[in-house]
Enzyme design. Structure first.
Site, short mmCIF file in Angstrom:
data_model
loop_
_atom_site.label_atom_id
_atom_site.label_comp_id
_atom_site.label_asym_id
_atom_site.label_seq_id
_atom_site.Cartn_x
_atom_site.Cartn_y
_atom_site.Cartn_z
N ASP A 26 0.86 -1.17 0.00
CA ASP A 26 0.00 0.00 0.00
C ASP A 26 0.90 1.23 0.00
OD1 ASP A 26 -2.51 1.37 0.20
OD2 ASP A 26 -2.04 1.76 2.30
N ASP A 28 -0.32 5.12 0.73
CA ASP A 28 -0.64 6.08 1.79
C ASP A 28 -0.57 5.41 3.15
OD1 ASP A 28 -1.32 8.46 0.25
OD2 ASP A 28 -3.03 7.31 -0.50
#
Length: 342
Positions: A26, A28
């Protein structure tokens, strides 16, 4: 067939970057926040890549194109190509293409990432409900997305166009804190129309399918900061996961995690990819890890010992998840987590 409930974080005798061929990372809250690299991320990813691990960046944020994301990562010191980036815009575009004829017009409520992904699938992005779209797609459009865009989506949906959403994350981390995400914007349209979107992003299968198709991963490790997207997505895909505590999930949320939200591994940050993971041992209802002993006694957490705070959290996870079984742990962990500084 349902998976057995995880009762403790797993251990690994070798570094995770050696045990898995591909890291599905991922962005963010894991690699960066507010556009700036998270501490230890650049060096950790560089070391993992040099050791032969394939790094792929998997994001529910549909705003930016893979080219823009790759350029940003490279600027931060994490060299990446557009093909290393998989977005929920790509996943939802594939989903739409499977439901409408080639060349169909699709009303876009979001940013350039959605438009590029739709064109890649032979679809035509349009801006108005008056363009007679075959579908509506909604993705994160940034903090300046005009309110009138939600009205445009509502008009098209009321006229019968099927509604698709890249993802339904209610929040998104920023350099200033936690901000409303695409899920909050989706709620606006849901309230106005009474409709339900077809969703592609994490934790749902279309996003995992898109990721595997684009990376060719054989033994992937999902690396994320969110229980309800990254970790649940790994659970739904039947693959292992590493939760890092650099984003939205805190210790209390982790201890209260439902079975599908319990990660395989837990670490403070991306340095956890470069090391083995300690085993959490059990002795007569007590859980031991790295100098810490945790247990549930008299409906409360007991934590004894000393050592690295992350090891204490791993021991607490084992106590909480064992106590909760297939449910959630509702015990107050404030004192135990405060002792760990978490």
């Amino acid at each position: 067939m349902s998976q057995p409930s995880r009762t403790r974080p797993s251990g690994s005798a070798v570094a995770l970057s050696e045990a898995y061929d591909t890291a599905l990372l991922d962005l963010d809250g894991v690699v960066y926040a507010g556009g700036e690299a998270i501490v230890h991320a650049v060096d950790s990813l560089g070391t993992a890549r040099e050791g032969g691990m394939h790094l792929a960046y998997v994001t529910n944020n549909a705003l930016r194109t893979p080219d823009a994301v790759a350029a940003h990562l490279t600027e931060l010191g994490v060299p990446a190509e557009p093909g290393d980036v998989i977005t929920s815009a790509q996943a939802v575009a594939r989903l739409i293409a499977e439901h409408v004829p080639d060349g169909s017009r699709v009303l876009v409520i979001g940013g350039e990432g959605l438009r590029v992904a739709l064109r890649e699938r032979g679809l035509v992005p349009v801006e108005s409900a008056e363009d007679d779209p075959a579908a509506v797609v909604q993705g994160y459009g940034g903090p300046d997305l005009a309110w009138s865009r939600f009205a445009e989506a509502s008009y098209a949906i009321a006229a019968g166009a099927p509604w698709f959403a890249s993802n339904t994350d209610l929040t998104i981390p920023s350099g200033r804190g936690i901000a409303p995400g695409n899920g909050a914007a989706v709620e606006v349209v849901r309230i106005a129309t009474g409709a339900e979107p077809t969703v592609a992003g994490k934790p749902l299968p279309p996003m995992h399918r898109e990721t595997i198709l684009r990376t060719g991963a054989r033994k992937p490790l999902v690396v994320g900061d969110r229980l309800d997207t990254d970790i649940e997505g790994a659970f739904n895909g039947g693959v292992d996961s590493l939760l890092v505590l650099t984003g939205v999930t805190d210790g209390a949320q982790l201890l209260a995690a439902r079975p599908e939200h319990r990660p395989t591994f837990v670490d403070a940050d991306l340095r956890g990819m470069l090391t083995g993971q300690p085993e959490v041992a059990e002795n007569s209802g007590e859980f031991l890890c790295g100098g810490w002993t945790a247990a549930v006694r008299d409906e409360a957490f007991a934590l004894d010992g000393d050592g690295e705070p992350i090891d204490g959290l791993r021991a607490l996870c084992a106590a909480a998840w064992t106590y909760a079984g297939d449910g959630t742990c509702d015990l107050d962990a404030g004192k135990a987590l405060a002792r760990l500084g978490l």
